[in-house]
Enzyme design. Structure first.
Site, mmCIF file in Angstrom:
data_model
loop_
_atom_site.group_PDB
_atom_site.id
_atom_site.type_symbol
_atom_site.label_atom_id
_atom_site.label_comp_id
_atom_site.label_asym_id
_atom_site.label_seq_id
_atom_site.Cartn_x
_atom_site.Cartn_y
_atom_site.Cartn_z
ATOM 1 C CG HIS A 69 -6.913 -3.196 -2.536
ATOM 2 N ND1 HIS A 69 -7.505 -2.446 -1.551
ATOM 3 C CD2 HIS A 69 -6.256 -4.203 -1.908
ATOM 4 C CE1 HIS A 69 -7.203 -2.973 -0.365
ATOM 5 N NE2 HIS A 69 -6.450 -4.035 -0.560
ATOM 6 C CD GLU A 74 -6.811 -0.270 1.241
ATOM 7 O OE1 GLU A 74 -5.737 -0.114 0.632
ATOM 8 O OE2 GLU A 74 -6.927 -0.978 2.265
ATOM 9 C CE LYS A 123 -3.667 -2.698 2.077
ATOM 10 N NZ LYS A 123 -4.831 -2.767 2.939
HETATM 11 P P1 13P Z 1 -4.414 -6.241 6.009
HETATM 12 O O1 13P Z 1 -3.646 -7.529 5.886
HETATM 13 O O2 13P Z 1 -3.602 -5.114 6.578
HETATM 14 O O3 13P Z 1 -5.735 -6.431 6.670
HETATM 15 O O4 13P Z 1 -4.724 -5.763 4.492
HETATM 16 C C1 13P Z 1 -5.252 -6.665 3.609
HETATM 17 C C2 13P Z 1 -5.221 -6.058 2.267
HETATM 18 O O5 13P Z 1 -5.949 -5.117 1.978
HETATM 19 C C3 13P Z 1 -4.278 -6.601 1.286
HETATM 20 O O6 13P Z 1 -4.541 -6.124 0.005
#
Ligand code: 13P
Length: 253
Positions: A98, A100, A11
């Protein structure tokens, strides 16, 4: 036989130096400790792709992914990064859709279908993300919702193209919250998605598609998740930023 895959999604984390340090640690630990045949993918920010690819290319099980790509191939689109640019860095994968990006950048299933097409044309492996919000889970419509994400972004593909796609199921309510889906909840969804893929692409194709789980996956729960018959690995956020945790997850099969 479908592949076992653990992909990290860094990220918006790590400067270039920090990312190179993390990638070097992962390469060394992979070489020393990981004996199983697991494909490992590092999903880095765009600026890391080229240098991380150079560090990882000595290990055939290590791959590098971008976290997104443009819906355009080239032109006047300031700030965008195309699939051919990603390809030219040595990266082999790209995370598409994703949650997000769906949420903060309003990415639609239709745009994601375009990104999947462009990635495949460029020879990149799409890691296609899907998953429902807590509201949808509580309404009981989660399987239909996630199935629709697959049909609208992937069901135009040929069986041959689909054989190059990896799916990551990431329930939004489990991402970064510390609340993991139970292994039963995750298995139920993975099984349903595989059955749904079979309706379009045939059972053999569905059986060969790697479906990863993502959402608060960590060393303490990875083994239970990865032991489920339809869970072929993980897409890891927070725990992919620490080399020890990430390697322990890779060793959880
Ligand atoms: P986390 O493992 O921090 O919950 O994030 C998962 C994720 O969004 C991977 O793309």
């Amino acid at each position: 036989m479908r592949k076992k895959i653990v992909a990290g999604n860094w990220k918006l984390n790590n400067t270039l130096d920090q990312g190179l340090k993390l990638a070097s640690e992962i390469v060394n630990m992979m070489n020393d400790e990981v004996k199983e045949d697991v494909s490992v993918v590092l999903g880095t920010p765009f600026i890391h792709l080229s240098s991380v690819s150079k560090i990882t290319n000595g290990n055939a099980n290590l791959h590098v992914a971008a976290q997104d790509c443009s819906t355009h191939s080239s032109g006047a689109y300031t700030g965008e990064v195309s699939v051919s640019m990603i390809n030219s860095t040595g990266a082999s994968h790209v995370i598409i859709g994703h949650s997000e990006r769906r949420e903060y950048h309003n990415e639609t299933n239709e745009e994601l279908a375009t990104k999947v097409n462009l990635a495949l044309e460029a020879g990149l492996t799409p890691i296609f993300c899907c998953g429902e919000s807590l509201n949808i889970r509580e309404s009981g419509n989660h399987e239909a919702f996630v199935s629709n994400q697959l049909s609208e972004s992937l069901f135009h593909l040929t069986e041959e193209q689909m054989s190059k796609v990896v799916i990551a199921y990431e329930p939004i309510w489990a991402i970064g919250t510390g609340v993991t889906a139970s292994s039963e909840q995750a298995q139920d969804m993975h099984k349903a998605l595989r059955a749904y893929l079979a309706t379009k692409f045939g059972q053999a194709s569905a059986d060969n598609t790697s479906i990863l789980y993502g959402g608060s996956c960590k060393p303490s729960n990875a083994n239970e998740l990865f032991s489920q018959p339809d869970i072929d690995g993980g897409l890891i956020g927070g725990a992919s930023l620490k080399s020890r945790d990430f390697i322990d997850i890779i060793k959880s099969f």
